[in-house]
Design a protein around this motif. Sequence first.
Motif, mmCIF file in Angstrom:
data_model
loop_
_atom_site.group_PDB
_atom_site.id
_atom_site.type_symbol
_atom_site.label_atom_id
_atom_site.label_comp_id
_atom_site.label_asym_id
_atom_site.label_seq_id
_atom_site.Cartn_x
_atom_site.Cartn_y
_atom_site.Cartn_z
ATOM 1 N N LEU A 202 0.856 -1.178 0.000
ATOM 2 C CA LEU A 202 0.000 0.000 0.000
ATOM 3 C C LEU A 202 0.891 1.227 0.000
ATOM 4 O O LEU A 202 1.802 1.339 0.824
ATOM 5 C CB LEU A 202 -0.941 0.019 1.199
ATOM 6 C CG LEU A 202 -1.949 1.181 1.199
ATOM 7 C CD1 LEU A 202 -3.329 0.709 1.668
ATOM 8 C CD2 LEU A 202 -1.489 2.327 2.090
ATOM 9 N N LEU A 203 0.639 2.115 -0.937
ATOM 10 C CA LEU A 203 1.369 3.374 -1.005
ATOM 11 C C LEU A 203 0.453 4.470 -0.503
ATOM 12 O O LEU A 203 -0.596 4.736 -1.098
ATOM 13 C CB LEU A 203 1.801 3.650 -2.456
ATOM 14 C CG LEU A 203 2.679 4.886 -2.682
ATOM 15 C CD1 LEU A 203 3.990 4.750 -1.928
ATOM 16 C CD2 LEU A 203 2.943 5.069 -4.178
ATOM 17 N N ALA A 204 0.829 5.061 0.627
ATOM 18 C CA ALA A 204 -0.002 6.083 1.262
ATOM 19 C C ALA A 204 0.606 7.464 1.033
ATOM 20 O O ALA A 204 1.820 7.615 0.990
ATOM 21 C CB ALA A 204 -0.134 5.806 2.760
ATOM 22 N N ALA A 205 -0.258 8.470 0.897
ATOM 23 C CA ALA A 205 0.197 9.836 0.635
ATOM 24 C C ALA A 205 -0.120 10.758 1.799
ATOM 25 O O ALA A 205 -1.180 10.652 2.427
ATOM 26 C CB ALA A 205 -0.470 10.367 -0.633
ATOM 27 N N ASN A 206 0.835 11.651 2.078
ATOM 28 C CA ASN A 206 0.625 12.732 3.055
ATOM 29 C C ASN A 206 0.148 12.248 4.418
ATOM 30 O O ASN A 206 -0.721 12.858 5.047
ATOM 31 C CB ASN A 206 -0.375 13.750 2.514
ATOM 32 C CG ASN A 206 0.257 14.693 1.506
ATOM 33 O OD1 ASN A 206 1.474 14.867 1.484
ATOM 34 N ND2 ASN A 206 -0.558 15.290 0.665
ATOM 35 N N GLU A 207 0.709 11.142 4.885
ATOM 36 C CA GLU A 207 0.351 10.641 6.217
ATOM 37 C C GLU A 207 1.297 11.220 7.266
ATOM 38 O O GLU A 207 2.519 11.104 7.147
ATOM 39 C CB GLU A 207 0.432 9.110 6.253
ATOM 40 C CG GLU A 207 -0.753 8.412 5.610
ATOM 41 C CD GLU A 207 -1.999 8.451 6.472
ATOM 42 O OE1 GLU A 207 -1.964 9.084 7.548
ATOM 43 O OE2 GLU A 207 -3.011 7.853 6.075
ATOM 44 N N LYS A 208 0.739 11.858 8.278
ATOM 45 C CA LYS A 208 1.557 12.355 9.381
ATOM 46 C C LYS A 208 1.986 11.175 10.247
ATOM 47 O O LYS A 208 1.195 10.251 10.462
ATOM 48 C CB LYS A 208 0.766 13.369 10.202
ATOM 49 C CG LYS A 208 0.384 14.614 9.404
ATOM 50 C CD LYS A 208 -0.440 15.578 10.249
ATOM 51 C CE LYS A 208 -0.825 16.803 9.418
ATOM 52 N NZ LYS A 208 -1.671 17.742 10.208
ATOM 53 N N PRO A 209 3.238 11.183 10.758
ATOM 54 C CA PRO A 209 3.764 10.021 11.494
ATOM 55 C C PRO A 209 2.844 9.516 12.608
ATOM 56 O O PRO A 209 2.599 8.312 12.726
ATOM 57 C CB PRO A 209 5.092 10.535 12.044
ATOM 58 C CG PRO A 209 5.526 11.563 11.044
ATOM 59 C CD PRO A 209 4.259 12.235 10.594
ATOM 60 N N ALA A 210 2.324 10.422 13.438
ATOM 61 C CA ALA A 210 1.487 10.001 14.560
ATOM 62 C C ALA A 210 0.182 9.378 14.071
ATOM 63 O O ALA A 210 -0.276 8.353 14.591
ATOM 64 C CB ALA A 210 1.187 11.191 15.474
ATOM 65 N N GLU A 211 -0.420 9.982 13.045
ATOM 66 C CA GLU A 211 -1.673 9.457 12.505
ATOM 67 C C GLU A 211 -1.440 8.123 11.803
ATOM 68 O O GLU A 211 -2.271 7.213 11.887
ATOM 69 C CB GLU A 211 -2.286 10.468 11.535
ATOM 70 C CG GLU A 211 -2.735 11.759 12.210
ATOM 71 C CD GLU A 211 -3.245 12.788 11.221
ATOM 72 O OE1 GLU A 211 -3.210 12.495 9.995
ATOM 73 O OE2 GLU A 211 -3.662 13.871 11.653
ATOM 74 N N LEU A 212 -0.309 8.020 11.119
ATOM 75 C CA LEU A 212 0.030 6.767 10.437
ATOM 76 C C LEU A 212 0.178 5.636 11.442
ATOM 77 O O LEU A 212 -0.348 4.538 11.242
ATOM 78 C CB LEU A 212 1.327 6.943 9.640
ATOM 79 C CG LEU A 212 1.870 5.684 8.956
ATOM 80 C CD1 LEU A 212 0.868 5.148 7.936
ATOM 81 C CD2 LEU A 212 3.213 5.964 8.297
#
Length: 358
Positions: A202-212
């Motif tokens: 899965l390639l995720a975009a614009n994920e903030k570290p804590a939210e990820l």
Amino acid sequence: MITKQLAEEIVEQTMIRLNRNLNVMDTNGIILASGETERIEKIHEGAAQVAKTGETLSIAEDDLTEWQGVKPGVNMPIYFQGKLVGVIGITGNPEELKEISTLVQLTTEMMVHQSLITSHIEWNRKRNELIFEELTSGKPLSAAVHERISQMGLDGKISYTTLLIELKKTPSPSQRIVEQVEGHFHSQTVVAGHSQLNEIFLLAANEKPAELEEKLYTLLHFLQKTAPGRIGVGVAVNSIFDVRTSYLAARNALEFGKPDQQLIYFEDVELMALLKRNPQDDLAKFTGRVLTGLNEPLCQTLTQYFACNKNHAETAAQLMIHRHTLSYRLKKIKDITGLDPSEFQDAVVLHLALTIRK
């Protein structure tokens, strides 16, 4: 456009319930499938008229001379997303078919919708897997992939993170797992699919570290119920064309992370990955030189000592030995190797040698 295979399925499934002959025609009026096999691939002028007007056409016995290749019955347009894709015909007296014709039309459109939507989803999945494969191959991208990246608006300056989900066994159906994984990331998913038999990317975009991280733990909890596994998290990159870097980092996370570790960030194994890129002979020489003379109990003692952050009391408790016994073993290690586990620099060398040895 309705395919011949789909037309045959519609005829087969509907005739079982209807006990009447059905014909499925394309938008040119050619019969694709029929309960009367001798009519297949012949022109049905009534269906051609329906395809032209988009309106239902009833043909009675008295009307047969007006049309070629027809029998009495009702012929109705089949629509998919507002576009005419074919014609369904029921053979029989139009007056007797009034009550069931609309139901047959509705049922057929539902079958067409389900089939074409599924085909579209499968096509998109294969396309996504092709895009990801090219992005991570290290080879020049094809013109088709360049065009698709541009169409999807992925060539802007946003961050991308690769996730590799290693499943303990192939779930059934596995495609459903891919869809559920995508659902955990909602609009942040760029592409997703199978990279290997028991592995999902899965390639995720614009994920903030804590939210990820929060999403990943939620995903792990979900996977434990359906398809247990572990997740390797690559580094974030600022261009879609650098995704290979993120992918290789996620691959290293899975390769060098502990087997029982469920969530592994590349940063957790970066040092090990760097060391493992050296020739195996050189690594073997290093571990052999540092650890020669240490038996397995002493190596286990040293491993636990470092795992407990060099805390004597905790290490002794974990090993279920007296603290004096631990001190004796540590002194023996120093005497054999010439390296003092209590000294930072020596501890680093010993720790690396033990880690590489595994």
